[in-house]
Design an enzyme around this catalytic site. Structure first.
Site, PDB file in Angstrom:
ATOM      1  N   ILE A  97      -5.245   6.065   0.584  1.00 43.72           N
ATOM      2  CA  ILE A  97      -4.583   5.191  -0.749  1.00 43.72           C
ATOM      3  C   ILE A  97      -5.096   4.117  -0.552  1.00 43.72           C
ATOM      4  O   ILE A  97      -4.226   3.507   0.065  1.00 43.72           O
ATOM      5  CB  ILE A  97      -3.336   5.478  -1.166  1.00 43.72           C
ATOM      6  N   HIS A 106       2.117  -0.403 -10.447  1.00 41.56           N
ATOM      7  CA  HIS A 106       1.598  -0.058 -12.020  1.00 41.56           C
ATOM      8  C   HIS A 106       1.406   1.820 -11.778  1.00 41.56           C
ATOM      9  O   HIS A 106       0.683   1.900 -12.735  1.00 41.56           O
ATOM     10  CB  HIS A 106       0.516  -0.660 -12.878  1.00 41.56           C
ATOM     11  N   GLY A 109      -1.199   3.754  -7.335  1.00 43.46           N
ATOM     12  CA  GLY A 109      -1.670   4.420  -5.954  1.00 43.46           C
ATOM     13  C   GLY A 109      -0.691   5.767  -6.650  1.00 43.46           C
ATOM     14  O   GLY A 109      -0.926   7.449  -5.720  1.00 43.46           O
ATOM     15  N   TYR A 143       5.898   5.621   0.589  1.00 37.42           N
ATOM     16  CA  TYR A 143       6.107   6.857   0.940  1.00 37.42           C
ATOM     17  C   TYR A 143       7.042   7.337   0.906  1.00 37.42           C
ATOM     18  O   TYR A 143       7.502   8.777   1.298  1.00 37.42           O
ATOM     19  CB  TYR A 143       5.194   7.069   2.593  1.00 37.42           C
TER      20      TYR A 143
HETATM   21  C1  LIG Z   1       1.194   1.307  -1.660  1.00 40.16           C
HETATM   22  C2  LIG Z   1       0.438   1.526  -2.475  1.00 40.16           C
HETATM   23  C3  LIG Z   1      -0.796   2.697  -2.265  1.00 40.16           C
HETATM   24  C4  LIG Z   1       1.064   1.959  -3.831  1.00 40.16           C
HETATM   25  O1  LIG Z   1      -0.358   1.590  -4.965  1.00 40.16           O
HETATM   26  P1  LIG Z   1       1.554   1.189  -6.253  1.00 40.16           P
HETATM   27  O2  LIG Z   1       0.404   1.764  -7.385  1.00 40.16           O
HETATM   28  O3  LIG Z   1       1.343  -0.754  -6.152  1.00 40.16           O
HETATM   29  O4  LIG Z   1       2.537   2.208  -6.383  1.00 40.16           O
HETATM   30  P2  LIG Z   1       3.420   1.572  -7.279  1.00 40.16           P
HETATM   31  O5  LIG Z   1       3.289   1.152  -8.053  1.00 40.16           O
HETATM   32  O6  LIG Z   1       4.423   3.041  -6.784  1.00 40.16           O
HETATM   33  O7  LIG Z   1       3.857   0.569  -6.568  1.00 40.16           O
HETATM   34  C5  LIG Z   1       4.875   0.449  -5.541  1.00 40.16           C
HETATM   35  C6  LIG Z   1       5.930  -0.930  -5.001  1.00 40.16           C
HETATM   36  O8  LIG Z   1       5.381  -1.635  -5.113  1.00 40.16           O
HETATM   37  C7  LIG Z   1       5.978  -3.078  -5.951  1.00 40.16           C
HETATM   38  N1  LIG Z   1       5.529  -3.855  -6.300  1.00 40.16           N
HETATM   39  C8  LIG Z   1       3.779  -4.204  -4.557  1.00 40.16           C
HETATM   40  N2  LIG Z   1       3.605  -5.367  -5.543  1.00 40.16           N
HETATM   41  C9  LIG Z   1       3.557  -5.320  -6.615  1.00 40.16           C
HETATM   42  C10 LIG Z   1       3.142  -6.364  -7.722  1.00 40.16           C
HETATM   43  N3  LIG Z   1       2.057  -7.104  -7.082  1.00 40.16           N
HETATM   44  N4  LIG Z   1       3.359  -6.150  -8.333  1.00 40.16           N
HETATM   45  C11 LIG Z   1       4.889  -5.572  -9.199  1.00 40.16           C
HETATM   46  N5  LIG Z   1       5.155  -5.012  -8.318  1.00 40.16           N
HETATM   47  C12 LIG Z   1       5.189  -4.621  -7.029  1.00 40.16           C
HETATM   48  C13 LIG Z   1       6.375  -1.982  -7.010  1.00 40.16           C
HETATM   49  O9  LIG Z   1       7.558  -2.779  -7.666  1.00 40.16           O
HETATM   50  C14 LIG Z   1       6.729  -0.150  -6.082  1.00 40.16           C
HETATM   51  O10 LIG Z   1       8.324  -0.942  -6.225  1.00 40.16           O
HETATM   52  P3  LIG Z   1       9.808   0.426  -6.277  1.00 40.16           P
HETATM   53  O11 LIG Z   1       9.008   1.410  -5.951  1.00 40.16           O
HETATM   54  O12 LIG Z   1      10.363   0.095  -5.305  1.00 40.16           O
HETATM   55  O13 LIG Z   1       9.648   0.399  -8.297  1.00 40.16           O
HETATM   56  C15 LIG Z   1      -0.860   0.156  -2.896  1.00 40.16           C
HETATM   57  O14 LIG Z   1       0.735  -1.015  -2.927  1.00 40.16           O
HETATM   58  C16 LIG Z   1      -1.560  -0.130  -2.406  1.00 40.16           C
HETATM   59  O15 LIG Z   1      -2.937  -0.189  -2.489  1.00 40.16           O
HETATM   60  N6  LIG Z   1      -1.888  -1.235  -1.088  1.00 40.16           N
HETATM   61  C17 LIG Z   1      -2.523  -1.184  -0.259  1.00 40.16           C
HETATM   62  C18 LIG Z   1      -3.239  -0.710   0.424  1.00 40.16           C
HETATM   63  C19 LIG Z   1      -1.426  -0.120   1.109  1.00 40.16           C
HETATM   64  O16 LIG Z   1      -0.940  -0.743   2.669  1.00 40.16           O
HETATM   65  N7  LIG Z   1      -2.624   1.541   1.933  1.00 40.16           N
HETATM   66  C20 LIG Z   1      -1.617   2.293   2.655  1.00 40.16           C
HETATM   67  C21 LIG Z   1      -1.707   2.791   3.774  1.00 40.16           C
HETATM   68  S1  LIG Z   1      -1.653   3.470   5.083  1.00 40.16           S
END
Ligand SMILES: CC(C)(COP(=O)(O)OP(=O)(O)OC[C@H]1O[C@@H](n2cnc3c(N)ncnc32)[C@H](O)[C@@H]1OP(=O)(O)O)[C@@H](O)C(=O)NCCC(=O)NCCS
Length: 173
Positions: A97, A106, A109, A143
């Site tokens: 993901i 946002h 994910g 997760y």
């Molecule tokens: C892990 C991932 C899929 C989560 O997706 P996402 O759309 O950011 O998920 P969410 O919106 O639920 O945010 C996750 C958390 O990150 C925080 N966050 C991370 N980066 C941020 C940013 N730039 N701005 C604001 N919040 C952020 C959020 O506050 C949230 O925390 P919370 O649930 O305590 O509020 C995404 O961060 C990602 O693609 N990461 C890089 C790739 C990766 O590591 N993939 C997994 C490999 S196993």
């Protein structure tokens, strides 16, 4: 974030898949890995031949998160023998993901994750599992927040570096 569409990717989307795959992997891991190991993984892990094999596999699927016709993230799931480990016929693996950094936080994910869970329910598997690098705290938090618990640790090889992946799973039924 509004107006996000989740769309299944097909062979016709291979160029877009290669682009989002390389871009997000690079954004996520470049800082903490050597340039040489990254280059090798980006070339081999996202080659057209590997991706076309994966896209043609009936026990695997890719989904794009799209906004304004742009791919901003993707999901890869595996079932049955296509899972990278375990190969339990009653489980589903979330292999990837990835969301572009500009869209983190946002819930993009989250939408991709929910798509994986929908498929897990549809296929009536017992649990969903995944491996996440121990040095990727944001993903681990994501997760945990979604109800996954750690059940094992495995080694993942990136170039000449042996890294530890935390194996996590979530029961469905
Ligand atoms: C892990 C991932 C899929 C989560 O997706 P996402 O759309 O950011 O998920 P969410 O919106 O639920 O945010 C996750 C958390 O990150 C925080 N966050 C991370 N980066 C941020 C940013 N730039 N701005 C604001 N919040 C952020 C959020 O506050 C949230 O925390 P919370 O649930 O305590 O509020 C995404 O961060 C990602 O693609 N990461 C890089 C790739 C990766 O590591 N993939 C997994 C490999 S196993």
């Amino acid at each position: 974030m509004k107006n996000i569409i989740i769309k299944k990717a097909s062979l016709a989307d291979i160029a877009q898949l290669q682009k989002i795959g390389r871009e997000t992997f690079s954004e996520t891991f470049s800082e903490s890995n050597s340039a040489e190991n990254m280059k090798k993984y980006l070339e081999e892990g996202f080659s057209i031949s590997k991706l076309s094999e994966e896209l043609s596999n009936e026990h695997a699927a890719f989904y794009f998160a799209m906004r304004d016709n742009q791919v901003i993230g993707y999901l890869k799931i595996n079932l049955g023998a296509s899972q990278t480990e375990l190969q339990d016929s009653h489980s589903l693996e979330i292999e990837r993901i990835y969301v572009l950094a500009a869209y983190h936080g946002h819930k993009v994910g989250q939408l991709l994750f929910e798509k994986a869970m929908d498929i897990a329910h549809e296929k009536e598997v017992d649990y969903v599992w995944l491996g996440v690098w121990e040095e990727n705290p944001r993903a681990i938090r994501f997760y945990l927040k979604n109800g996954f618990i750690e059940f094992d640790k495995h080694i993942f090889v990136l170039g000449d570096d042996r890294q530890t992946d935390i194996m996590m799973r979530k029961k469905i039924n």
